[in-house]
Write an enzyme that holds these catalytic residues in place. Structure first.
Site, PDB file in Angstrom:
ATOM      1  N   TYR A 143      12.367   7.087  -8.362  1.00 18.59           N
ATOM      2  CA  TYR A 143      13.495   7.552  -7.544  1.00 18.59           C
ATOM      3  C   TYR A 143      14.821   7.530  -8.308  1.00 18.59           C
ATOM      4  O   TYR A 143      15.769   8.206  -7.946  1.00 18.59           O
ATOM      5  CB  TYR A 143      13.642   6.702  -6.273  1.00 18.59           C
ATOM      6  CG  TYR A 143      12.498   6.861  -5.285  1.00 18.59           C
ATOM      7  CD1 TYR A 143      11.646   7.951  -5.348  1.00 18.59           C
ATOM      8  CD2 TYR A 143      12.280   5.919  -4.287  1.00 18.59           C
ATOM      9  CE1 TYR A 143      10.593   8.085  -4.460  1.00 18.59           C
ATOM     10  CE2 TYR A 143      11.228   6.056  -3.388  1.00 18.59           C
ATOM     11  CZ  TYR A 143      10.388   7.146  -3.483  1.00 18.59           C
ATOM     12  OH  TYR A 143       9.350   7.282  -2.600  1.00 18.59           O
ATOM     13  N   LYS A 189      -1.068   2.305 -10.991  1.00 16.63           N
ATOM     14  CA  LYS A 189      -1.971   3.421 -11.302  1.00 16.63           C
ATOM     15  C   LYS A 189      -2.201   3.379 -12.811  1.00 16.63           C
ATOM     16  O   LYS A 189      -1.934   4.346 -13.538  1.00 16.63           O
ATOM     17  CB  LYS A 189      -1.301   4.732 -10.826  1.00 16.63           C
ATOM     18  CG  LYS A 189      -2.185   5.941 -10.827  1.00 16.63           C
ATOM     19  CD  LYS A 189      -3.235   5.952  -9.729  1.00 16.63           C
ATOM     20  CE  LYS A 189      -4.129   7.173  -9.880  1.00 16.63           C
ATOM     21  NZ  LYS A 189      -5.351   7.127  -9.061  1.00 16.63           N
ATOM     22  N   ASP A 221      -4.389   4.317  -4.969  1.00 15.07           N
ATOM     23  CA  ASP A 221      -5.228   5.111  -4.054  1.00 15.07           C
ATOM     24  C   ASP A 221      -6.227   4.202  -3.324  1.00 15.07           C
ATOM     25  O   ASP A 221      -6.422   4.316  -2.111  1.00 15.07           O
ATOM     26  CB  ASP A 221      -5.939   6.263  -4.793  1.00 15.07           C
ATOM     27  CG  ASP A 221      -6.454   5.871  -6.171  1.00 15.07           C
ATOM     28  OD1 ASP A 221      -6.141   4.740  -6.625  1.00 15.07           O
ATOM     29  OD2 ASP A 221      -7.180   6.663  -6.794  1.00 15.07           O
ATOM     30  N   ASP A 245       7.051   2.340  -1.132  1.00 20.38           N
ATOM     31  CA  ASP A 245       7.628   3.124  -0.045  1.00 20.38           C
ATOM     32  C   ASP A 245       6.515   3.585   0.893  1.00 20.38           C
ATOM     33  O   ASP A 245       6.570   3.413   2.125  1.00 20.38           O
ATOM     34  CB  ASP A 245       8.347   4.340  -0.679  1.00 20.38           C
ATOM     35  CG  ASP A 245       9.219   5.076   0.308  1.00 20.38           C
ATOM     36  OD1 ASP A 245       9.326   4.620   1.469  1.00 20.38           O
ATOM     37  OD2 ASP A 245       9.804   6.111  -0.069  1.00 20.38           O
ATOM     38  N   ASP A 249       5.104   1.563   4.672  1.00 19.58           N
ATOM     39  CA  ASP A 249       5.094   2.277   5.954  1.00 19.58           C
ATOM     40  C   ASP A 249       3.702   2.270   6.564  1.00 19.58           C
ATOM     41  O   ASP A 249       3.552   2.063   7.778  1.00 19.58           O
ATOM     42  CB  ASP A 249       5.566   3.723   5.767  1.00 19.58           C
ATOM     43  CG  ASP A 249       7.042   3.873   6.093  1.00 19.58           C
ATOM     44  OD1 ASP A 249       7.763   2.850   5.996  1.00 19.58           O
ATOM     45  OD2 ASP A 249       7.472   4.983   6.450  1.00 19.58           O
TER      46      ASP A 249
END
Ligand code: NAD
Length: 357
Positions: A143, A189, A221, A245, A249
């Site tokens: 980000y 990852k 994943d 992020d 959630d």
């Protein structure tokens, strides 16, 4: 002599003032019980600041929050300020505050209360007893990485982490694990990303200072899948900005109700403690907002900001007991309610449970 704490209070917009008032009520009750003093100093931010002084993050707020021990925050924003230019919008104020306080770690617990297992979309046997803490890196990663560019034909961002950035977030995660079940899952990852390779290496290094904590690594994943398949396997999850992020959630929805979940944004300076939900303008002023997420945020403030562990536990226990006794605000009234209560009633009941316990 009893301790004194200075708490910065930012009530914000919409339901913000209603829910923060209830958290203060509960804090007062726990302070009396555990013999410490809290001095509150109110600051403006967001829409309320725009209305009052014309900017979302006034100088007085920026300077003031540096002189307190922690910041208790409600929520900001609403349709009234939606059409302002970006630099004048309420959320620009919150981002500026987080930047100023260098809050690089975002803590998002996902707790399922026994009495509300039916509020989740998952089966009760899968989620009963879930108690996860997602530790998300908040100020680095894709980000914020440079270079970044948009052109109509080609656009890119850069996912970058330094050794130092990974080290400090890993330490936060291991410290928290020491106060919990002593298990950390680091999510990355590393099978495709070099940045994740470094992440894994550094987390491994940091873990050597915490021999009591069990560390495992998981690809993002798989982590997404495992959160839904068997969420009880997790204690602390630590991960980078973008993965965190998304996963935080997903994890928060295990509990099924947005009005219950707290969060903390911490760094090397003062931490900000706030509910995960927004300012809910649709229900503001009606006395039906659930104050539990904000009250639980106050408990996080005591635990992670002030190290008042017993006082934090007293609030957490009171919330559990109140839910077990069937008190419900409107948003959770469909689940085994014995009595539907208003925002202020819920705050008073939790405060009473704290003093009685
Ligand atoms: P929201 O979280 O405010 O509301 C989503 C839904 O959940 C609404 O139906 C609302 O009534 C309900 N809800 C939220 N909190 C509740 C509570 N404590 N008790 C009962 N019901 C509750 O999200 P939104 O509607 O997308 O956003 C509203 C405003 O909040 C926007 O201006 C947005 O920018 C802002 N926002 C602020 C923050 C923050 O301050 N950190 C975070 C998210 C959104």
């Amino acid at each position: 002599m009893s301790k004194n704490y200075k708490i910065g209070v930012i009530k914000g917009d919409g339901i913000g003032p209603e829910i923060v008032d209830e958290a203060i009520k509960v804090l007062d009750s726990v302070a009396a019980k555990f013999d410490f003093n809290i001095e509150y100093k109110e600051f403006l931010l967001g829409g309320a600041a725009i209305d009052e002084v014309g900017v979302p993050l006034p100088e007085e707020t920026l300077n003031g929050v540096k002189k307190v021990d922690a910041v208790l925050f409600g929520a900001i924003g609403g349709p009234k300020w939606d059409n302002l230019p970006r630099e004048l919008r309420p959320e620009t104020g919150l981002l500026g505050l987080r930047k100023e306080l260098e809050t690089f770690a975002n803590l998002r617990p996902a707790v399922v209360y026994d009495e509300l297992v039916n509020a989740s979309t998952l089966k009760p046997e899968v989620i009963k007893g879930v108690d996860i803490m997602v530790v998300r890196e908040l100020t680095g990663g894709i980000y914020f990485g440079e270079p970044r560019e948009y052109t109509p034909q080609r656009a890119y961002n850069t996912m970058v982490y330094t050794r130092e950035e990974i080290k400090r977030i890993a330490k936060v995660a291991f410290d928290i694990a020491m106060k919990r079940d002593k298990r950390v899952t680091s999510v990355d990852k590393a099978n495709v990303l070099e940045v994740s390779q470094l992440w894994r290496e550094v987390v491994q290094e940091v873990s050597k200072d915490y021999p009591e904590v069990e560390l495992n690594h998981m690809y993002v994943d798989n982590a997404a899948m495992q959160l839904i398949r068997e969420p009880k396997q997790f204690d602390v999850i630590v991960t980078g900005n973008i993965f965190g992020d998304i996963l935080s959630d997903a994890a928060s929805m295990l509990s099924g109700s947005i009005g219950l979940l707290p969060s903390a944004s911490i760094g090397s300076k003062v931490g900000i403690y706030e509910p995960i939900h927004g300012s809910a303008p649709d229900i503001a002023g009606q006395g039906i907002a659930n104050p539990i997420a904000t009250i639980a945020s106050a408990a996080m403030m005591l635990k992670y900001g002030l190290n008042e562990l017993e006082a934090a536990k007293a609030i957490e226990n009171a919330i559990k007991a109140v839910l077990a006794d069937g008190y419900r605000t409107k948003d959770i009234s469909a689940y085994d309610a014995k009595e539907i209560v208003t925002t202020t009633e819920m705050g008073s009941i939790i405060a009473n449970y704290v003093s009685k316990a």
